[in-house]
Motif scaffolding. Sequence first.
Motif, short mmCIF file in Angstrom:
data_model
loop_
_atom_site.label_atom_id
_atom_site.label_comp_id
_atom_site.label_asym_id
_atom_site.label_seq_id
_atom_site.Cartn_x
_atom_site.Cartn_y
_atom_site.Cartn_z
N LEU A 139 0.78 -1.17 -0.11
CA LEU A 139 0.01 0.17 0.08
C LEU A 139 0.66 1.37 0.02
N ILE A 140 2.07 1.19 0.55
CA ILE A 140 2.81 2.28 0.65
C ILE A 140 3.49 2.62 -0.89
N MET A 141 3.72 1.37 -1.46
CA MET A 141 4.18 1.60 -2.93
C MET A 141 2.99 2.07 -4.02
N ILE A 142 1.85 1.81 -3.53
CA ILE A 142 0.91 2.35 -4.51
C ILE A 142 0.39 4.09 -4.21
N GLY A 143 1.28 4.38 -2.73
CA GLY A 143 0.78 5.63 -2.70
C GLY A 143 -0.12 5.96 -1.58
N ALA A 144 -0.40 4.86 -0.65
CA ALA A 144 -1.53 5.21 0.38
C ALA A 144 -0.72 6.12 1.22
N VAL A 145 -1.63 7.28 1.70
CA VAL A 145 -0.92 8.07 2.58
C VAL A 145 -0.85 7.93 4.05
N SER A 146 -0.16 8.77 4.80
CA SER A 146 -0.20 8.57 6.31
C SER A 146 -0.93 9.51 7.18
N PHE A 147 -1.54 10.50 6.40
CA PHE A 147 -2.21 11.68 7.07
C PHE A 147 -3.33 12.08 5.99
N ILE A 148 -4.69 11.92 6.19
CA ILE A 148 -5.72 12.37 5.67
C ILE A 148 -6.75 12.77 6.64
N ALA A 149 -7.66 13.81 6.32
CA ALA A 149 -8.50 14.27 7.30
C ALA A 149 -9.94 14.05 6.86
N PHE A 150 -10.02 12.97 6.15
CA PHE A 150 -11.35 12.77 5.96
C PHE A 150 -11.50 11.00 5.73
N THR A 151 -12.71 10.51 5.50
CA THR A 151 -12.90 9.19 5.16
C THR A 151 -13.24 8.75 3.86
N PRO A 152 -12.82 7.77 3.47
CA PRO A 152 -13.18 7.38 1.93
C PRO A 152 -14.68 7.24 1.84
N GLY A 153 -15.27 7.88 0.85
CA GLY A 153 -16.65 7.67 0.58
C GLY A 153 -16.74 6.90 -0.54
N TYR A 154 -16.02 6.75 -1.63
CA TYR A 154 -16.07 5.93 -2.92
C TYR A 154 -14.79 5.35 -3.14
N ALA A 155 -14.82 4.18 -3.91
CA ALA A 155 -13.71 3.31 -4.21
C ALA A 155 -12.58 4.40 -4.81
N LEU A 156 -12.82 5.33 -5.44
CA LEU A 156 -11.89 6.10 -5.96
C LEU A 156 -11.36 7.19 -5.25
#
Length: 310
Positions: A239-256
């Motif tokens: 997941l780190i390789m594909i660019g998953a970030v360590s800090f976001i201030a929202f929850t995912p609402g869609y698969a994209l």
Amino acid sequence: MSAEEVVIHHQEGESGSPTLSLVEKRERSHFGFRRWKNRLAHGLFLISTMIGVIVLGALLWNVVKDGWAWVTPTFFNNFASRLPEQAGIKAAFWGTIWVIGLTVPLTFIFGVGTAIYLEEYARKNRFTRFIQLNISNLAGVPSIVFGILGLTLFVRLMGLGKTVLAGSLTMTLLVLPIVIVAAREAISSVPNNLRLASLAMGATQWQTIRRVVLPYSMPGILTGVILALSRAIGETAPLIMIGAVSFIAFTPGYALDAFTVMPIQIYSWVSLPQPAFQHLAAAGILVLLAMLLSMNAFAVFLRNRFSKDK
């Protein structure tokens, strides 16, 4: 016949009890040595098991001691923050649910479908043996390799970007070989007499697979799914390789949408020097363990239910 192999006749002693022959003495000595080796092996295996259990217990105790007090409603309702007292795991928690929620059906459909084709439809030739060999080898490939593949295939070529869907597809590639191997073993263990009986009663091949083979093999298939998900939920490198970030201030609402997951958030907290973030990391580990055990408990329940229905 040598002198050692000559059986000495029983002679009555002063006590009236017969003496043992040389062959009987050698047999008793041999059996005694085998029993001693058995006790030694039993002791070594027990010690090995206890070492693992003790180390695991010590780790769990340390995590519970450091993180239990930090598992509060605020911890679940807040996003990551530079201030430990305001930091939470909300984004990572829901990101993990999104990734695993998409990974489970993709893994089950593609994994079981591949196993059914290889065991029930494909001809047994060199080509299918070559495929099976490579699938077994893929189960031991390091996870970072799947991360590179996911970055190249899903993020760049397919243009999905750093999204939940790209992460789920990458995790599906990671655990798919485990599910395929386990499902193939479970399907091949179904007695062939059951297939022949179903076909003899007029059922088609697909009806036989759906009503006979799959119900009988489902406990073994679910065991493979449990092992696969146990690995997927704790993976970080792909997941780190594909660019998953360590800090976001929202929850995912869609698969994209962009996302993060709990292992990445825990790693981020552990790398920070403040002691309070170490407690937050321990609290995140407890939440991750609770999620993993809940998923496994549900899968074990389904497996036991299918076992009773056989």
